[in-house]
Scaffold this motif. Structure first.
Motif, PDB file in Angstrom:
ATOM      1  N   ALA A 401       0.859  -1.174   0.000  1.00  0.00           N
ATOM      2  CA  ALA A 401       0.000   0.000   0.000  1.00  0.00           C
ATOM      3  C   ALA A 401       0.899   1.228   0.000  1.00  0.00           C
ATOM      4  CB  ALA A 401      -0.889  -0.002   1.234  1.00  0.00           C
ATOM      5  N   GLN A 402       0.457   2.305  -0.643  1.00  0.00           N
ATOM      6  CA  GLN A 402       1.280   3.508  -0.767  1.00  0.00           C
ATOM      7  C   GLN A 402       0.519   4.735  -0.278  1.00  0.00           C
ATOM      8  OE1 GLN A 402       2.657   3.575  -4.911  1.00  0.00           O
ATOM      9  NE2 GLN A 402       2.659   1.334  -4.852  1.00  0.00           N
ATOM     10  N   ALA A 403       1.255   5.638   0.334  1.00  0.00           N
ATOM     11  CA  ALA A 403       0.645   6.877   0.824  1.00  0.00           C
ATOM     12  C   ALA A 403       1.536   8.050   0.435  1.00  0.00           C
ATOM     13  CB  ALA A 403       0.457   6.837   2.336  1.00  0.00           C
ATOM     14  N   GLU A 404       0.968   9.017  -0.264  1.00  0.00           N
ATOM     15  CA  GLU A 404       1.706  10.219  -0.666  1.00  0.00           C
ATOM     16  C   GLU A 404       1.674  11.233   0.468  1.00  0.00           C
ATOM     17  OE1 GLU A 404       3.822  12.917  -3.143  1.00  0.00           O
ATOM     18  OE2 GLU A 404       3.426  10.762  -3.366  1.00  0.00           O
ATOM     19  N   LEU A 405       2.847  11.754   0.840  1.00  0.00           N
ATOM     20  CA  LEU A 405       2.967  12.733   1.911  1.00  0.00           C
ATOM     21  C   LEU A 405       3.177  14.118   1.333  1.00  0.00           C
ATOM     22  CD1 LEU A 405       5.394  10.856   4.374  1.00  0.00           C
ATOM     23  CD2 LEU A 405       2.905  10.675   4.212  1.00  0.00           C
ATOM     24  N   ASN A 406       2.623  15.121   2.002  1.00  0.00           N
ATOM     25  CA  ASN A 406       2.966  16.481   1.624  1.00  0.00           C
ATOM     26  C   ASN A 406       4.327  16.824   2.231  1.00  0.00           C
ATOM     27  OD1 ASN A 406       2.579  17.316   4.351  1.00  0.00           O
ATOM     28  ND2 ASN A 406       0.398  17.724   3.968  1.00  0.00           N
ATOM     29  N   TYR A 407       4.808  18.053   1.966  1.00  0.00           N
ATOM     30  CA  TYR A 407       6.161  18.380   2.395  1.00  0.00           C
ATOM     31  C   TYR A 407       6.319  18.321   3.917  1.00  0.00           C
ATOM     32  CZ  TYR A 407      10.469  20.944   3.288  1.00  0.00           C
ATOM     33  OH  TYR A 407      11.712  21.296   3.745  1.00  0.00           O
ATOM     34  N   ALA A 408       5.379  18.909   4.649  1.00  0.00           N
ATOM     35  CA  ALA A 408       5.475  18.912   6.117  1.00  0.00           C
ATOM     36  C   ALA A 408       5.470  17.485   6.652  1.00  0.00           C
ATOM     37  CB  ALA A 408       4.335  19.721   6.721  1.00  0.00           C
ATOM     38  N   GLN A 409       4.620  16.629   6.090  1.00  0.00           N
ATOM     39  CA  GLN A 409       4.565  15.241   6.531  1.00  0.00           C
ATOM     40  C   GLN A 409       5.853  14.503   6.192  1.00  0.00           C
ATOM     41  OE1 GLN A 409       0.987  14.243   4.344  1.00  0.00           O
ATOM     42  NE2 GLN A 409      -0.180  13.984   6.244  1.00  0.00           N
ATOM     43  N   ALA A 410       6.391  14.774   4.998  1.00  0.00           N
ATOM     44  CA  ALA A 410       7.626  14.107   4.590  1.00  0.00           C
ATOM     45  C   ALA A 410       8.772  14.446   5.537  1.00  0.00           C
ATOM     46  CB  ALA A 410       7.988  14.500   3.160  1.00  0.00           C
ATOM     47  N   MET A 411       8.883  15.706   5.923  1.00  0.00           N
ATOM     48  CA  MET A 411       9.942  16.090   6.858  1.00  0.00           C
ATOM     49  C   MET A 411       9.692  15.506   8.247  1.00  0.00           C
ATOM     50  SD  MET A 411      12.238  17.506   5.122  1.00  0.00           S
ATOM     51  CE  MET A 411      13.254  17.649   6.600  1.00  0.00           C
ATOM     52  N   PRO A 426      -4.874   0.994   4.022  1.00  0.00           N
ATOM     53  CA  PRO A 426      -4.978  -0.365   4.569  1.00  0.00           C
ATOM     54  C   PRO A 426      -4.014  -0.571   5.737  1.00  0.00           C
ATOM     55  CG  PRO A 426      -4.763  -0.403   2.177  1.00  0.00           C
ATOM     56  CD  PRO A 426      -4.480   0.992   2.609  1.00  0.00           C
ATOM     57  N   ARG A 427      -4.379  -1.478   6.616  1.00  0.00           N
ATOM     58  CA  ARG A 427      -3.467  -1.849   7.701  1.00  0.00           C
ATOM     59  C   ARG A 427      -2.291  -2.627   7.132  1.00  0.00           C
ATOM     60  NH1 ARG A 427      -6.342  -3.043  13.437  1.00  0.00           N
ATOM     61  NH2 ARG A 427      -7.936  -1.411  13.353  1.00  0.00           N
ATOM     62  N   GLY A 428      -1.206  -2.606   7.883  1.00  0.00           N
ATOM     63  CA  GLY A 428       0.000  -3.314   7.473  1.00  0.00           C
ATOM     64  C   GLY A 428       1.091  -2.351   7.045  1.00  0.00           C
ATOM     65  N   TYR A 429       2.046  -2.842   6.313  1.00  0.00           N
ATOM     66  CA  TYR A 429       3.194  -2.029   5.914  1.00  0.00           C
ATOM     67  C   TYR A 429       2.825  -1.135   4.737  1.00  0.00           C
ATOM     68  CZ  TYR A 429       5.761  -5.019   9.060  1.00  0.00           C
ATOM     69  OH  TYR A 429       6.190  -5.683  10.182  1.00  0.00           O
ATOM     70  N   VAL A 430       3.148   0.139   4.892  1.00  0.00           N
ATOM     71  CA  VAL A 430       2.771   1.156   3.913  1.00  0.00           C
ATOM     72  C   VAL A 430       4.041   1.861   3.435  1.00  0.00           C
ATOM     73  CG1 VAL A 430       1.436   3.256   3.498  1.00  0.00           C
ATOM     74  CG2 VAL A 430       0.543   1.482   5.034  1.00  0.00           C
ATOM     75  N   LEU A 431       4.186   1.955   2.133  1.00  0.00           N
ATOM     76  CA  LEU A 431       5.295   2.690   1.543  1.00  0.00           C
ATOM     77  C   LEU A 431       4.899   4.158   1.444  1.00  0.00           C
ATOM     78  CD1 LEU A 431       8.108   2.418   0.080  1.00  0.00           C
ATOM     79  CD2 LEU A 431       6.801   2.303  -2.049  1.00  0.00           C
TER      80      LEU A 431
END
Length: 475
Positions: A401-411, A426-431
């Protein structure tokens, strides 16, 4: 900048007044800023238009910037899309593409930390080649391992050994890079410590140590193999005189490198030594001060030569194969049939089959920090995906599963802080990704997500800019 008087007198006598005047002005100037793109992650990238200040002539993936941004706050740096490196060191790319283009090859970078020249070498080596990237000092070796994992190429082994250990390893290499410890004269304008530590006595100590280092690994270079010798210093004792020693005492032929006159690279400064060597001088060339020479070991190269094996090699391989595991989430990487999956101390790594014999030989006598792709760590029936996997070019993103982060979240993620994932994750390991580029993993357990970013890699600054300042464009 106050330079040591002995250094001024020696260098002025070496270069003459006119060239010394250029060098001294160059040392007083601000050093140029340059980066090199990772071709495996950023093949079509370029610096942001507001920062671009031209390409590095001797390296197609190198670029000058017109100012020094705060690289720490760029998630794409931590994701391995580019490396901050002074331009002169990128000359290795020119050397590799001229003399190490037929492969696959096996290469040793002997004194590799923090990893700049190793990433240059890995980018230039033919596909299917293996790079052994080594650093003798433990703390520096950990930094090297981090940077090589960020670079994300699977055909790399990172080791923490002294040069003499490679003689005992029975490994043989097509190319050896010896970027040897030196008196650091070429780094004066970047490192005040280099100025304070410089002395005539240290120069004497360095040139002797450099000869010992080359002599220790000379037996590991195949006949017809390449030795690339490099320092970041000016004086001829550590440069030309050591090259003369290698050619005359060890048996090597100096090779010319194709260069452009506009680069203003200086040749030999040693009287009576008219051989192809390459010196980058601040104020003349656009970079820091380095010296490089390329030599071929006497003898005929055997293209089919492999690392030397003893009579126990077959038994060793059979014993090591017992450590392999079938339940290791092979689908986490692309083309898993190309790899052997080896587990040691609950850590599973994917080792390319093409150089498994080299890995087995190295594992017997060398301290390996990382090899191939670290897949993850087994805990009970679970395998926790590794940070190296997230940053590998062989990662199969579609299995997570993948989740895109904004800049503040990425930092926040890079500071190893809690990051709230979208409610429908989804639960579990997320990229987790930034601008579509993998940063690492979180484990989503429903009400919260555990940040799996390595604690030793985390950004320690408590300040984060409000907005993202783009340094490179990825499209």
């Amino acid at each position: 900048m106050t330079l040591p008087e002995d250094f001024i007198n020696y260098t002025k006598a070496l270069t003459g007044n006119e060239l010394w005047s250029i060098i001294s002005r160059g040392l007083a100037d601000e050093p140029p800023v340059s980066i090199r793109l990772n071709p495996f992650k950023c093949a079509s990238g370029s610096p942001a238009e507001s920062l671009s200040d031209g390409k590095v002539g001797w390296c197609d993936s190198g670029y000058y910037l017109n100012s020094r941004p705060n690289f720490t706050f760029d998630p794409l740096l931590h994701a391995g899309l580019y490396y901050v490196q002074e331009a002169s060191s990128m000359f290795l790319d020119r050397v590799m593409r001229q003399y190490a283009s037929d492969g696959p090859l096996t290469m040793l970078d002997l004194c590799a930390a923090p990893g700049g020249k190793s990433t240059v070498a890995r980018a230039a080596l033919p596909e299917g080649s293996l790079l052994v990237s080594n650093e003798p000092m433990r703390t520096r070796a950990q930094i090297l391992a981090e940077n090589m994992q960020k670079f994300g190429h699977e055909d790399v082994i990172v080791t923490n050994n002294y040069p003499r250990d490679f003689g005992k390893s029975r490994l043989m290499f097509d190319v050896i890079l010896t970027d040897v410890p030196c008196s650091g004269e070429g780094m004066f304008r970047k490192d005040d410590m280099a100025i304070s530590e410089w002395s005539v006595q240290n120069v004497e100590k360095c040139w002797r140590l450099q000869r010992e280092i080359v002599s220790d690994v000379w037996q590991c270079l195949k006949p017809g193999g390449l030795l690339i010798y490099s320092t970041c210093t000016f004086n001829t004792k550590e440069d030309e005189e050591n090259i003369r020693y290698i050619t005359e005492e060890l048996g090597a032929e100096l090779l010319p490198v194709d260069i452009d006159d506009s680069w203003k690279i200086t040749g030999s400064l040693l009287s009576g030594f008219d051989k192809p060597v390459y010196r980058f001088l601040p104020g003349l060339t656009r970079g820091e001060g380095i010296f490089m020479a390329v030599m071929r070991k006497n003898g005929e190269r055997d293209a089919n030569d492999t690392p030397r094996k003893d009579k126990k090699a077959k038994k060793d391989k059979q014993r090591n194969s017992k450590k392999e595991t079938a339940s290791c989430n092979r689908d986490w990487i692309k083309d898993p049939d190309r790899f052997d999956f080896v587990t040691s101390d609950n850590i599973t790594a994917a080792i390319p089959k093409a150089w498994r014999d080299v890995y087995d030989a190295a594992a017997k006598s060398l301290k390996i920090l990382s090899a191939g792709i670290t897949i993850g760590e087994s805990k009970g029936k679970d395998i926790i995906p590794a940070q190296a996997l997230a940053l590998s070019r062989a990662l199969n993103k579609d299995t997570f599963a993948q989740a895109e982060l904004n800049y503040a979240q990425a930092m926040s993620f890079l500071r190893k802080e809690a990051v709230t994932l979208p409610a429908d994750t989804p639960r579990g390991y997320v990229l987790v990704e930034f601008n579509g580029v993998p940063l690492g993993f979180e484990k989503n357990i429903g009400n919260r997500a555990n940040n799996l970013y390595p604690a030793e890699w985390k950004v320690k600054s408590s300040h984060v800019p409000d907005e993202y300042n783009e340094i490179i464009r990825t499209k």
